[in-house]
Every structure is written in C-alpha cells, then in structure tokens.
Design a protein around this motif. Structure first.
Motif, PDB file in Angstrom:
ATOM      1  N   UNK A 151       6.133 -42.593 -33.821  1.00  0.00           N
ATOM      2  CA  UNK A 151       7.559 -42.488 -33.533  1.00  0.00           C
ATOM      3  C   UNK A 151       8.392 -42.506 -34.812  1.00  0.00           C
ATOM      4  N   UNK A 152       7.929 -43.191 -35.851  1.00  0.00           N
ATOM      5  CA  UNK A 152       8.674 -43.237 -37.109  1.00  0.00           C
ATOM      6  C   UNK A 152       8.451 -41.986 -37.960  1.00  0.00           C
ATOM      7  N   UNK A 153       7.508 -41.126 -37.554  1.00  0.00           N
ATOM      8  CA  UNK A 153       7.244 -39.886 -38.290  1.00  0.00           C
ATOM      9  C   UNK A 153       7.855 -38.670 -37.598  1.00  0.00           C
ATOM     10  N   UNK A 154       8.213 -38.837 -36.337  1.00  0.00           N
ATOM     11  CA  UNK A 154       8.715 -37.707 -35.552  1.00  0.00           C
ATOM     12  C   UNK A 154      10.135 -37.334 -35.977  1.00  0.00           C
ATOM     13  N   UNK A 155      10.369 -36.049 -36.189  1.00  0.00           N
ATOM     14  CA  UNK A 155      11.700 -35.511 -36.464  1.00  0.00           C
ATOM     15  C   UNK A 155      12.012 -34.491 -35.372  1.00  0.00           C
ATOM     16  N   UNK A 156      13.153 -34.622 -34.753  1.00  0.00           N
ATOM     17  CA  UNK A 156      13.480 -33.794 -33.598  1.00  0.00           C
ATOM     18  C   UNK A 156      13.819 -32.356 -33.988  1.00  0.00           C
ATOM     19  N   UNK A 157      13.792 -31.474 -32.995  1.00  0.00           N
ATOM     20  CA  UNK A 157      14.207 -30.089 -33.215  1.00  0.00           C
ATOM     21  C   UNK A 157      15.642 -30.035 -33.735  1.00  0.00           C
ATOM     22  N   UNK A 158      16.500 -30.904 -33.160  1.00  0.00           N
ATOM     23  CA  UNK A 158      17.898 -30.938 -33.586  1.00  0.00           C
ATOM     24  C   UNK A 158      18.052 -31.291 -35.056  1.00  0.00           C
ATOM     25  N   UNK A 159      17.190 -32.169 -35.533  1.00  0.00           N
ATOM     26  CA  UNK A 159      17.229 -32.557 -36.952  1.00  0.00           C
ATOM     27  C   UNK A 159      16.937 -31.347 -37.842  1.00  0.00           C
ATOM     28  N   UNK A 160      15.889 -30.602 -37.490  1.00  0.00           N
ATOM     29  CA  UNK A 160      15.546 -29.422 -38.282  1.00  0.00           C
ATOM     30  C   UNK A 160      16.649 -28.373 -38.218  1.00  0.00           C
ATOM     31  N   UNK A 161      17.257 -28.190 -37.043  1.00  0.00           N
ATOM     32  CA  UNK A 161      18.331 -27.199 -36.908  1.00  0.00           C
ATOM     33  C   UNK A 161      19.507 -27.531 -37.821  1.00  0.00           C
ATOM     34  N   UNK A 162      19.836 -28.815 -37.924  1.00  0.00           N
ATOM     35  CA  UNK A 162      20.943 -29.214 -38.801  1.00  0.00           C
ATOM     36  C   UNK A 162      20.624 -28.922 -40.263  1.00  0.00           C
ATOM     37  N   UNK A 163      19.390 -29.171 -40.662  1.00  0.00           N
ATOM     38  CA  UNK A 163      19.014 -28.887 -42.046  1.00  0.00           C
ATOM     39  C   UNK A 163      18.990 -27.380 -42.316  1.00  0.00           C
ATOM     40  N   UNK A 164      18.491 -26.615 -41.355  1.00  0.00           N
ATOM     41  CA  UNK A 164      18.475 -25.153 -41.516  1.00  0.00           C
ATOM     42  C   UNK A 164      19.896 -24.626 -41.649  1.00  0.00           C
ATOM     43  N   UNK A 165      20.805 -25.144 -40.816  1.00  0.00           N
ATOM     44  CA  UNK A 165      22.209 -24.720 -40.906  1.00  0.00           C
ATOM     45  C   UNK A 165      22.822 -25.112 -42.247  1.00  0.00           C
ATOM     46  N   UNK A 166      22.486 -26.309 -42.715  1.00  0.00           N
ATOM     47  CA  UNK A 166      23.039 -26.786 -43.990  1.00  0.00           C
ATOM     48  C   UNK A 166      22.638 -25.884 -45.149  1.00  0.00           C
ATOM     49  N   UNK A 167      21.365 -25.487 -45.177  1.00  0.00           N
ATOM     50  CA  UNK A 167      20.870 -24.731 -46.327  1.00  0.00           C
ATOM     51  C   UNK A 167      20.938 -23.209 -46.148  1.00  0.00           C
ATOM     52  N   UNK A 168      21.501 -22.773 -45.027  1.00  0.00           N
ATOM     53  CA  UNK A 168      21.692 -21.335 -44.836  1.00  0.00           C
ATOM     54  C   UNK A 168      23.153 -20.922 -44.932  1.00  0.00           C
ATOM     55  N   UNK A 169      24.024 -21.897 -45.188  1.00  0.00           N
ATOM     56  CA  UNK A 169      25.446 -21.589 -45.307  1.00  0.00           C
ATOM     57  C   UNK A 169      25.692 -20.635 -46.471  1.00  0.00           C
ATOM     58  N   UNK A 170      26.583 -19.684 -46.225  1.00  0.00           N
ATOM     59  CA  UNK A 170      26.990 -18.706 -47.234  1.00  0.00           C
ATOM     60  C   UNK A 170      25.819 -17.876 -47.761  1.00  0.00           C
ATOM     61  N   UNK A 171      24.748 -17.806 -46.966  1.00  0.00           N
ATOM     62  CA  UNK A 171      23.616 -16.958 -47.316  1.00  0.00           C
ATOM     63  C   UNK A 171      23.584 -15.760 -46.379  1.00  0.00           C
ATOM     64  N   UNK A 172      23.096 -14.650 -46.897  1.00  0.00           N
ATOM     65  CA  UNK A 172      23.023 -13.432 -46.099  1.00  0.00           C
ATOM     66  C   UNK A 172      21.576 -12.956 -46.020  1.00  0.00           C
ATOM     67  N   UNK A 173      21.300 -12.200 -44.976  1.00  0.00           N
ATOM     68  CA  UNK A 173      19.951 -11.661 -44.777  1.00  0.00           C
ATOM     69  C   UNK A 173      18.905 -12.777 -44.841  1.00  0.00           C
ATOM     70  N   UNK A 174      19.053 -13.725 -43.928  1.00  0.00           N
ATOM     71  CA  UNK A 174      18.201 -14.919 -43.917  1.00  0.00           C
ATOM     72  C   UNK A 174      17.036 -14.738 -42.953  1.00  0.00           C
ATOM     73  N   UNK A 175      15.865 -15.181 -43.365  1.00  0.00           N
ATOM     74  CA  UNK A 175      14.711 -15.272 -42.459  1.00  0.00           C
ATOM     75  C   UNK A 175      14.298 -16.737 -42.370  1.00  0.00           C
ATOM     76  N   UNK A 176      14.066 -17.186 -41.126  1.00  0.00           N
ATOM     77  CA  UNK A 176      13.677 -18.581 -40.898  1.00  0.00           C
ATOM     78  C   UNK A 176      12.339 -18.604 -40.176  1.00  0.00           C
ATOM     79  N   UNK A 177      11.398 -19.381 -40.701  1.00  0.00           N
ATOM     80  CA  UNK A 177      10.070 -19.518 -40.095  1.00  0.00           C
ATOM     81  C   UNK A 177       9.783 -20.984 -39.799  1.00  0.00           C
TER      82      UNK A 177
END
Length: 319
Positions: free
Chosen positions: A182-208
């Motif tokens: 339980x202390x190692x689990x990171x939710x889908x929502x957590x990853x989505x927030x990080x993806x949004x944070x690091x994709x700001x002002x970027x164009x032609x983005x691919x996410x895997x």
C-alpha cells in the motif's frame, strides 16, 4: 596493547570478505590492480542487473575495478535458473552492456589478482550514497563505445515528438495490502497529474504507459486520452522506451531505477524510502504532494475491501 593495536590496524585495512563465511568485513583489500567480482544472483533479470550496477558503483567509490558477476564452480542451477541467466545475458547484450557488466563468467580460483565479494550487503545499502554524478558519468563514458542502438536510435527517430513514459507499478502491490504494497502504490490519478505537469506548453506529445495486466485500477483512463498502454511488455522494450524518453516518470520501484540511471533527459522520482541520487536531470516530487495524493486515493477506495477475479486472491482496499 601497542602490539594488539598494530594487529587490529592491519586487520582493518587488509581483511576482505571471508571466502568461507557470509559475514561482511570492514574492507575489501587495497590492491588497485585487482579485479573484484560478485556472485550471480538467483533473481529476476532486472534485479540481477541492478545488483551489478550497485556493486560497480560501490567498488568505484573505493577506486576498485568491477570484473562482473561470476558463477561459482560448485554452483548447480536448475533449468529455470539457467534460463534466467540466459535472459539476463540477452538483455545485457541487447543494450551493449556486457562489455562493462560482464555476466555469467566462471569465478576466479586461486588468483591473487582477483577477488570475489560474496556478501551483497556490503554494496546493497539503503541510502545508495555511492551512486554519484561522477560515477554515472564515468560509467556512461565506458559504455559509450558499446551502446547498441535501438535505445538511442529510437530517440533520434522520435525527435519530432516530445515523449513521456511512465512506469506504473502494479501486479504485486495494491492500495490496501496489510503487510506491504500500500505504501508503494501510486494511483492512476497521481500519474495523470504528473503527465499533465510535464506536458504543459509542449506540442506533438506522445505518452506511453508501461504496466502489468494484474491491477487494482484498470487503464481505461489512459487509453481514453490516447496514451499508448503497454502491458506485460518485455524488459528490453520497456527499458528501451524509459531510457529514450524525454520525460521518464518512475514508480516506487527498483525496476524503474536501472533505466532511470541511463536516461540522459528528465527523470521524475517519487520518494519511497530511498535517498535519490544527486543527478542533475532528476526532479524529486515534493513529499507533501505525494502524501496528499495518497490520502485522497485512500478515500476513494474505502469500503471496497474485496477480492478481484477468481485468480487473484488479494484484498484490494481496507474497509
């Protein structure tokens, strides 16, 4: 007393790991021309390579040269172990790492110019303080002439795109395991927030997304956004994408650690009990943000303590 002090001083500087004992010693010798080996691990491929990297870094911190992971002459492996060694060798060769991390060679016998470090607690330390920027630069320089290139060719081919790759650890962990997980689990929502944070002002983005089919949360939320979801991919394919990514989001997992070491672009590290290496290209997520996200997810799964699937005998959430 003086004679005893001299004897103890000599023992401190010269004693190495006892070949006949599993007890670690204070030091592993002083000969700079010596080669130091570790014993092949009976473990998964990713863990085996991480073990070799930790040994390489620890020995380098003492100005000693790593000779690779060797097989003791008295070693008898089952077929499954032989297969695991074959997979490890193939993975190393696929990245050209076998030249800097030799693997599966016979352990030296009665050789004064080499020594086998048999106790891995010497270099598998929790704080990993010997994983330094200087060590990584030196390792990458040694690896440079041998790097194959699917990894680096892939990054060149995708140069027109800004790539974000996330390792979403699932399988053996869940949000409500009693003992661990339980202390190692990171939710889908957590990853989505990080993806949004690091994709700001970027164009032609691919996410895997790289993960496993066995998961408390499904991956529909990623697929609905058009992200490429890779489940139960080979280690070669997964590590290749993680190393080549412009942004690599790690999970709370040592499986992420090896490709993160080799990624020259941007690595996002979520604290999970280990001190992160002091690498210039690593961003450390604030613990307060992580704790808030963890607590929010616990609320969403409250009351859902159950078993999912007839083949998965694991509780999901604490009620």
């Amino acid at each position: 007393v003086f004679a005893m002090f001299v004897l103890l001083s000599f023992w401190y500087s010269a004693v190495v790991v006892d070949h006949a004992s599993s007890r670690p010693s204070v030091s592993i010798g002083t000969g700079r021309s010596m080669l130091y080996f570790t014993v092949t691990r009976r473990d998964r491929t990713g863990s085996t390579i991480l073990d070799m990297l930790l040994a390489h870094a620890w020995l380098s911190s003492q100005n000693k040269k790593y000779g690779g992971a060797c097989v003791p002459p008295s070693s008898s492996r089952r077929k499954s172990r032989k297969h695991a060694r074959k997979e490890t060798r193939q993975l190393l060769e696929s990245f050209g790492l076998q030249y800097v991390l030799p693997y599966g060679i016979p352990c030296p016998q009665n050789d004064s110019s080499s020594f086998v470090v048999r106790n891995n607690t010497l270099y598998r330390q929790r704080n990993l303080s010997y994983i330094t920027q200087r060590w990584r630069e030196s390792f990458l320089e040694s690896w440079e002439p041998h790097r194959r290139n699917s990894v680096f060719r892939l990054h060149q081919e995708n140069k027109g795109q800004f790539s974000i790759v996330a390792h979403v650890r699932r399988g053996d962990i869940g949000p409500c395991f009693e003992k661990y997980g339980n202390h190692l689990y990171l939710s889908n929502g957590y990853y989505l927030k990080l993806i949004n944070r690091y994709s700001r002002q970027k164009h032609n983005i691919s996410v895997s997304i790289h993960s496993e089919r066995s998961s408390f949360e499904n991956f529909t939320v990623f697929q609905n956004k058009g992200y490429a979801v890779h489940l139960d991919h080979s280690i070669v394919a997964s590590w290749r994408d993680m190393i080549a990514a412009d942004v690599f989001i790690m999970s709370r997992s040592l499986f992420s650690f090896v490709p993160a070491l080799f990624n020259p672009h941007r690595v996002i590290f979520t604290p999970f009990g280990r001190r992160p290496p002091p690498f210039k290209n690593w961003a450390i997520i604030d613990r307060n943000f992580v704790n808030v996200e963890d607590e929010k997810f616990k609320l969403t799964c409250r009351g859902k303590c159950m078993y999912w699937g007839s083949s998965m005998e694991m509780p999901l959430c604490r009620g």
